[in-house]
Scaffold this motif. Sequence first.
Motif, short mmCIF file in Angstrom:
data_model
loop_
_atom_site.label_atom_id
_atom_site.label_comp_id
_atom_site.label_asym_id
_atom_site.label_seq_id
_atom_site.Cartn_x
_atom_site.Cartn_y
_atom_site.Cartn_z
N SER A 28 7.10 -41.13 105.03
CA SER A 28 6.96 -42.35 104.23
C SER A 28 8.31 -43.04 104.09
CB SER A 28 6.33 -42.04 102.87
OG SER A 28 7.15 -41.17 102.13
N GLU A 133 -1.57 -47.30 109.36
CA GLU A 133 -2.27 -48.47 108.83
C GLU A 133 -3.78 -48.24 108.89
OE1 GLU A 133 -1.92 -53.25 109.23
OE2 GLU A 133 -1.98 -52.13 111.13
N TYR A 136 -4.77 -45.26 106.26
CA TYR A 136 -4.59 -45.40 104.82
C TYR A 136 -4.78 -46.81 104.26
CZ TYR A 136 -2.54 -40.78 105.38
OH TYR A 136 -2.34 -39.46 105.69
N PHE A 137 -4.74 -47.83 105.11
CA PHE A 137 -4.69 -49.19 104.57
C PHE A 137 -5.67 -50.14 105.26
CE2 PHE A 137 -0.41 -47.30 104.22
CZ PHE A 137 -0.28 -47.30 102.83
N GLN A 138 -6.86 -49.68 105.57
CA GLN A 138 -7.81 -50.51 106.32
C GLN A 138 -8.21 -51.77 105.58
OE1 GLN A 138 -11.17 -48.58 107.98
NE2 GLN A 138 -9.96 -47.13 109.15
N SER A 140 -6.85 -53.93 102.99
CA SER A 140 -5.64 -54.15 102.18
C SER A 140 -5.91 -54.88 100.86
CB SER A 140 -4.59 -54.88 103.00
OG SER A 140 -5.07 -56.15 103.40
N LEU A 143 -6.99 -52.41 97.99
CA LEU A 143 -6.13 -51.27 97.69
C LEU A 143 -5.71 -51.28 96.23
CD1 LEU A 143 -3.73 -51.42 100.79
CD2 LEU A 143 -5.48 -49.68 100.35
N ALA A 147 -0.74 -48.69 96.18
CA ALA A 147 -0.92 -48.64 97.63
C ALA A 147 -0.54 -49.96 98.27
CB ALA A 147 -2.37 -48.28 97.96
N LYS A 148 -0.73 -51.07 97.57
CA LYS A 148 -0.33 -52.37 98.11
C LYS A 148 1.18 -52.42 98.33
CE LYS A 148 -4.15 -55.20 96.49
NZ LYS A 148 -4.58 -56.30 95.62
N GLN A 150 3.13 -49.84 98.85
CA GLN A 150 3.42 -48.96 99.98
C GLN A 150 3.04 -49.63 101.29
OE1 GLN A 150 1.24 -45.49 98.74
NE2 GLN A 150 2.90 -44.79 97.42
N TYR A 151 1.92 -50.33 101.29
CA TYR A 151 1.48 -51.03 102.50
C TYR A 151 2.47 -52.10 102.90
CZ TYR A 151 -1.61 -53.54 105.74
OH TYR A 151 -2.14 -54.14 106.84
#
Length: 179
Positions: A28, A133, A136-138, A140, A143, A147-148, A150-151
């Motif tokens: 990360s 992506e 974990y972030f399909q 967005s 989220l 998580a946003k 982190q994305y």
Amino acid sequence: MALAHAILASVVDRPCSGYDLAKQFDGSVGFFWSASHQQIYRELSKLEAQGWIASQMIPQEGRPDKKLYHVTEEGKQQLQKWIAQPCEPTPIKDDLLVKIFGGSVAQKQTILEELERHRQAHQEKLSTYKVLEQRYFQNSQQLPEQAKFQYLTLLNGISYETYWLTWCEQAIGLLKVSK
């Protein structure tokens, strides 16, 4: 940025052991702030001495006890204070660009091979980011807030690698056609 802030940002949401933090860091924060496992362990000791994190020993059967670290209220305040401070864009320091700048004194094939090596490395990193992506972030927009954020760092990595790939391909194309 200090390693301390990267560690605080990594531990602020859930306690973890030094080992787990080092592994998590690699997948990360480590994409944009590198540190060896030794550096992370040294920094954990410093942060605990400063009162920014605290630890709890968790007994384990058949293995050494696990030391879980969590961010203290003082640590959260320090992280909030650091986040509120303006930061300057990081200046570019890149060996490849210096080699390209002075490339006329080398054999063109040497430069082309180095560019191809970098192109491949950036392609591999971009592939890694794309897998993250997808995993974990399909969706967005749906989220959770954490998580946003982190994305957003992952999107920066995707843009960075895409930029470098495009540039490497342009440079290779330009040098292959020049005489």
